[in-house]
Design an enzyme around this catalytic site. Structure first.
Site, PDB file in Angstrom:
ATOM      1  N   ASN A   1      47.083  39.181  49.132  1.00 31.61           N
ATOM      2  CA  ASN A   1      46.951  38.394  50.600  1.00 31.61           C
ATOM      3  C   ASN A   1      48.363  37.609  50.581  1.00 31.61           C
ATOM      4  O   ASN A   1      48.619  37.061  49.381  1.00 31.61           O
ATOM      5  CB  ASN A   1      45.713  37.876  50.888  1.00 31.61           C
ATOM      6  CG  ASN A   1      45.102  37.297  49.450  1.00 31.61           C
ATOM      7  OD1 ASN A   1      45.482  36.479  49.122  1.00 31.61           O
ATOM      8  ND2 ASN A   1      44.087  38.408  49.058  1.00 31.61           N
TER       9      ASN A   1
ATOM     10  N   SER B   1      41.439  37.281  55.393  1.00 34.01           N
ATOM     11  CA  SER B   1      41.402  37.710  54.030  1.00 34.01           C
ATOM     12  C   SER B   1      40.220  37.240  53.380  1.00 34.01           C
ATOM     13  O   SER B   1      39.825  35.924  53.572  1.00 34.01           O
ATOM     14  CB  SER B   1      42.582  37.393  53.211  1.00 34.01           C
ATOM     15  OG  SER B   1      42.520  37.523  51.746  1.00 34.01           O
TER      16      SER B   1
ATOM     17  N   HIS C   1      48.795  41.814  42.986  1.00 30.24           N
ATOM     18  CA  HIS C   1      48.027  42.473  41.792  1.00 30.24           C
ATOM     19  C   HIS C   1      49.274  43.274  41.029  1.00 30.24           C
ATOM     20  O   HIS C   1      48.792  44.474  40.510  1.00 30.24           O
ATOM     21  CB  HIS C   1      46.959  43.468  42.393  1.00 30.24           C
ATOM     22  CG  HIS C   1      45.864  43.044  42.906  1.00 30.24           C
ATOM     23  ND1 HIS C   1      44.635  43.705  43.348  1.00 30.24           N
ATOM     24  CD2 HIS C   1      45.506  41.498  42.929  1.00 30.24           C
ATOM     25  CE1 HIS C   1      43.826  42.848  43.986  1.00 30.24           C
ATOM     26  NE2 HIS C   1      44.379  41.756  43.744  1.00 30.24           N
TER      27      HIS C   1
ATOM     28  N   GLU D   1      40.063  36.365  50.325  1.00 30.88           N
ATOM     29  CA  GLU D   1      40.525  35.490  49.496  1.00 30.88           C
ATOM     30  C   GLU D   1      40.809  33.893  50.364  1.00 30.88           C
ATOM     31  O   GLU D   1      41.489  33.056  49.567  1.00 30.88           O
ATOM     32  CB  GLU D   1      41.744  35.862  48.719  1.00 30.88           C
ATOM     33  CG  GLU D   1      41.452  37.037  48.219  1.00 30.88           C
ATOM     34  CD  GLU D   1      40.993  36.925  46.755  1.00 30.88           C
ATOM     35  OE1 GLU D   1      40.445  35.560  46.357  1.00 30.88           O
ATOM     36  OE2 GLU D   1      40.808  37.601  45.624  1.00 30.88           O
TER      37      GLU D   1
ATOM     38  N   HIS E   1      42.200  39.870  37.212  1.00 31.38           N
ATOM     39  CA  HIS E   1      42.371  39.916  38.695  1.00 31.38           C
ATOM     40  C   HIS E   1      43.880  40.164  39.072  1.00 31.38           C
ATOM     41  O   HIS E   1      44.124  41.487  39.495  1.00 31.38           O
ATOM     42  CB  HIS E   1      41.660  38.749  39.218  1.00 31.38           C
ATOM     43  CG  HIS E   1      41.687  38.817  40.795  1.00 31.38           C
ATOM     44  ND1 HIS E   1      41.058  37.729  41.671  1.00 31.38           N
ATOM     45  CD2 HIS E   1      42.303  39.522  41.821  1.00 31.38           C
ATOM     46  CE1 HIS E   1      41.105  38.132  43.013  1.00 31.38           C
ATOM     47  NE2 HIS E   1      41.951  39.243  42.946  1.00 31.38           N
TER      48      HIS E   1
END
Length: 231
Positions: A29, A74, A97, A76, A158
């Site tokens: 994001n 998002s 990621h 997040e 993560h």
């Protein structure tokens, strides 16, 4: 449209991340904070980066309340809000990621200062934030701790997060983090990587902050378009 330019830049950075392989699908994001209003433009939840348009990017206030936009922000968002709350110097956040940074995060390995560019852009050793469930405030708190004095952190099991004064800097930090993680992994496989001395890390970081790139009032604008296009 509120914060039209900033929302368009969030879209542009998301597409850059997709093009350079730092994200796949809907992972990761991007957000940016408007210095005048304090409002935050953040990528929408669950949308592919190549399908997002500026009006898909929601705008929220510092408490996460939606100010404009029809899409949900998002998941997040709590982490982004906590980073902005604790880092007045941060104007943009990029969460990826990316492969090699995530490999280090899964191993629980911090990324030491092995390259001058990484020391300059990232500020020193990149720490690993403790694990917490995605989208929780606890993950945000761990992320803030790992980011102290740095422009990037690894998120255990993560991915990675990078910050900057604007989206240009945050994107640059994300690219430098991934390219350095790739070099570090290869060096660890081949042998024992040599680290830069602490005084050299400080020297190159200070030099970067003082002299690198174009600043407002200089010979060129600071913009997302001005960043190199590959890691």
């Amino acid at each position: 449209m509120l914060l039209a330019r900033l929302r368009a830049e969030v879209v542009g950075v998301g597409r850059r991340l997709l093009q350079t392989g730092l994200v796949v699908g809907t992972s990761g994001n991007v957000s940016a904070r408007d210095p005048e209003t304090g409002y935050i433009a953040i990528s929408p939840s669950g949308m592919e980066y190549d399908r997002i348009e500026a009006d898909d990017v929601p705008v929220v206030d510092g408490q996460g309340r939606r100010v404009e936009g029809r899409r949900r922000p998002s998941t997040e968002l709590p982490t982004h809000l906590l980073v902005y709350r604790h880092r007045a110097d941060v104007g943009a956040v990029v969460h990826t990621h990316s492969t090699y940074a995530t490999v280090l995060a899964v191993l629980g390995w911090s990324l030491p200062p092995i390259l001058g560019e990484a020391a300059a852009v990232l500020g020193g050793e990149v720490r690993v934030a403790e694990y917490a469930t995605t989208g929780t405030e606890q993950l945000g708190r761990y992320t803030v701790e790992a980011l102290e004095g740095r422009q990037a952190a690894l998120l255990r099991n993560h991915g990675a997060i990078a910050v900057g004064r604007d989206l240009r800097e945050a994107l640059q930090a994300a690219w430098v983090l991934e390219s350095t993680a790739r070099v570090y992994w290869a060096a660890r496989v081949a042998g024992s990587p040599l680290l830069l001395p602490p005084d050299e890390v400080m020297r190159v970081r200070q030099g970067y902050l003082a002299h690198y790139g174009q600043r407002p009032g200089g010979s060129g604008p600071r913009s997302v378009e001005g960043v190199r296009t590959s890691p």
